[in-house]
Design a protein around this motif. Structure first.
Motif, PDB file in Angstrom:
ATOM      1  N   ASN A 155      12.706   6.343 -52.761  1.00  0.00           N
ATOM      2  CA  ASN A 155      14.267   6.885 -52.340  1.00  0.00           C
ATOM      3  C   ASN A 155      15.118   5.862 -51.935  1.00  0.00           C
ATOM      4  N   LYS A 190      24.887   4.907 -55.790  1.00  0.00           N
ATOM      5  CA  LYS A 190      23.548   4.952 -56.387  1.00  0.00           C
ATOM      6  C   LYS A 190      22.793   5.960 -55.449  1.00  0.00           C
ATOM      7  N   LYS A 191      22.008   6.843 -56.062  1.00  0.00           N
ATOM      8  CA  LYS A 191      21.198   7.642 -55.110  1.00  0.00           C
ATOM      9  C   LYS A 191      20.046   7.977 -56.355  1.00  0.00           C
ATOM     10  N   PHE A 239      16.778  11.681 -47.888  1.00  0.00           N
ATOM     11  CA  PHE A 239      18.411  11.443 -47.689  1.00  0.00           C
ATOM     12  C   PHE A 239      18.716  12.168 -46.890  1.00  0.00           C
ATOM     13  N   LYS A 297      21.667  15.033 -45.119  1.00  0.00           N
ATOM     14  CA  LYS A 297      22.116  16.079 -45.794  1.00  0.00           C
ATOM     15  C   LYS A 297      23.665  15.645 -46.297  1.00  0.00           C
ATOM     16  N   ASN A 298      24.145  16.103 -47.471  1.00  0.00           N
ATOM     17  CA  ASN A 298      25.620  15.970 -48.027  1.00  0.00           C
ATOM     18  C   ASN A 298      25.672  14.644 -48.547  1.00  0.00           C
ATOM     19  N   ILE A 299      24.489  13.624 -48.666  1.00  0.00           N
ATOM     20  CA  ILE A 299      25.000  12.541 -49.300  1.00  0.00           C
ATOM     21  C   ILE A 299      24.818  12.655 -50.950  1.00  0.00           C
ATOM     22  N   THR A 300      25.861  12.252 -51.592  1.00  0.00           N
ATOM     23  CA  THR A 300      25.813  12.392 -52.977  1.00  0.00           C
ATOM     24  C   THR A 300      26.604  11.168 -53.373  1.00  0.00           C
ATOM     25  N   VAL A 301      26.427  10.755 -54.763  1.00  0.00           N
ATOM     26  CA  VAL A 301      26.945   9.501 -55.428  1.00  0.00           C
ATOM     27  C   VAL A 301      28.321  10.364 -55.499  1.00  0.00           C
ATOM     28  N   LEU A 338      19.344   4.205 -51.515  1.00  0.00           N
ATOM     29  CA  LEU A 338      20.780   4.424 -51.892  1.00  0.00           C
ATOM     30  C   LEU A 338      21.460   3.100 -52.091  1.00  0.00           C
ATOM     31  N   LYS A 352      30.304   9.844 -52.435  1.00  0.00           N
ATOM     32  CA  LYS A 352      30.668  10.153 -50.968  1.00  0.00           C
ATOM     33  C   LYS A 352      31.226   9.081 -50.333  1.00  0.00           C
TER      34      LYS A 352
END
Length: 437
Positions: free
Chosen positions: A312, A302-303, A332, A334-338, A314, A340
């Protein structure tokens, strides 16, 4: 009789020596003497007949302006820049960096070398001593020296180590080793430690940094915790005296520096809503922008943003049992995505006050089998212990380290300092007796 024989032998030696002296001219004797002298090297360059000047890069300097200031033509400066690009990136030249010129001692000095200090260790060498331009890298030698420190804490681990004349960064190294066994925000006056460690030196004389912990005992609230470094699967890990890994599956806290302002509770007075309700997490107060780490490896599931609550936030699923959530983030990473996959200790976001919050803090929550638990009481199993086939080797290493720690602990601080000074002197004598390369 013996006296007469001794006098005759002495006269014979004087005669032989004087005859030998007469057979060697002064020029030959000077040449013999100079041949026995050792050349002196700096950055791998023989400097016996060179003059060295030090400069510092100023604001606005670039390779073209630096070379021009040294009297190098624009055409040759361009050739040097192209030749050196693989060892000296011009975009990485920074104000304050040092560079050195090596010129001949003639009446008309000729530039032979230019050396750029990219760091305390790494250098870029531009060789102009021949018709063709050459450029290459040079790194100073790094040596490790084993040292020992012990102390009893009166205020903090950092201050105690610093008071012992040791780089206080050793405190961070010790905290990393014992991060699962000891809550260093709860270290008490009277806690104590013993530590063997390697300190890195440049050219065997200039201290650089604390390289590693080579064995330690930390006594916290009357209980001893031991750390034995041992290589398993080509990786150095720390184990207790029974061979269990000190590394757990989760970090004790998602922040390095914090203050707990609210604990896990089924009935807490909410500072914004002004009423009692459950608070199934721990609030860590920290300045806005403080990095937040994932306490363990896992997948971001989750994000999102929750306006009337967590702001915000996670959520990371670590395994089939544990899930963690990090709330009120300012932003968040950088490059933190659901979806990952994140590693233990990886930065996932930064402390903030988004959502329903009175000030910057992290609301950290843990679910075990889908139910909230108190993060401060969470237990996690250790990593893999020493393998059975390596057990005997580990026991020998443990015995040696604990014996060394015990022996050093009975030596006074003054004696230890004298031993360290003696070891340093021996190293210097060895260095002086050898040609420096």
């Amino acid at each position: 009789m013996n006296t007469k024989i001794a006098i005759i032998c002495l006269l014979q030696l004087i005669f032989i020596f004087s005859c030998k002296n007469k057979s060697i001219s002064p020029e030959e004797r000077f040449e013999e003497w100079t041949d026995n002298l050792q050349s002196v090297y700096q950055y791998g360059i023989c400097i016996d007949s060179l003059n060295i000047e030090q400069y510092r890069i100023k604001n606005g300097d670039n390779p073209a302006s630096i070379f021009a200031s040294l009297g190098i033509s624009a055409m040759k400066a361009d050739s040097i820049s192209k030749c050196a690009i693989h060892v000296l990136d011009p975009t990485k030249l920074r104000t304050g960096m040092n560079y050195y010129t090596f010129t001949t001692l003639d009446s008309i000095a000729k530039l032979k070398y230019i050396v750029f200090a990219k760091s305390l260790i790494d250098f870029a060498i531009i060789d102009l001593s021949t018709d063709s331009i050459k450029a290459y890298s040079y790194s100073k030698e790094i040596t490790l020296k084993k040292k020992f420190v012990q102390g009893t804490i009166t205020s903090s681990l950092w201050n105690t180590i610093k008071a012992n004349g040791v780089d206080p960064l050793l405190a961070i190294k010790l905290e990393d080793v014992f991060t699962w066994q000891i809550d260093f925000f709860d270290v008490k006056k009277g806690d104590s430690f013993l530590a063997l460690y390697h300190e890195a030196y440049i050219d065997d004389t200039i201290p650089l940094s604390i390289a590693s912990i080579e064995g330690a005992i930390f006594t916290h609230q009357g209980k001893e915790f031991k750390a034995i470094p041992f290589i398993q699967d080509s990786i150095v890990e720390y184990f207790d005296e029974t061979g269990n890994s000190l590394k757990k599956d989760f970090l004790k806290a998602p922040l390095d520096f914090f203050r707990i302002t609210s604990r896990y509770s089924n009935s807490r007075f909410h500072p914004v809503l002004k009423r009692y309700r459950a608070h199934h997490g721990v609030d860590y107060a920290a300045p806005t922008g403080t990095p937040i780490k994932s306490i363990g490896a896992g997948i971001v599931i989750k994000k999102a943003y929750q306006a009337g609550g967590g702001g915000n936030y996670l959520t990371i699923k670590h395994n089939s049992i544990y899930t963690t959530t990090y709330m009120h983030l300012s932003k968040f990473a950088k490059n933190i995505t659901v979806g990952k996959h994140v590693q233990q200790g990886e930065i996932i976001g930064y402390v903030g006050a988004t959502g329903l919050a009175t000030g910057p803090h992290l609301d950290f929550r843990v679910l075990k089998n889908g139910k909230p638990i108190n993060p401060l009481n969470m237990e996690a199993p250790p990593s893999l212990p020493v393998k059975p086939e390596l057990r005997d080797s580990f026991m020998n290493v443990k015995k040696s380290i604990l014996f060394e720690l015990d022996s050093c602990s009975h030596i006074s601080k003054e004696s230890l300092n004298q031993i360290n000074m003696f070891q340093d002197s021996v190293q210097l004598l060895k260095k002086d007796s050898m040609q420096i390369n």
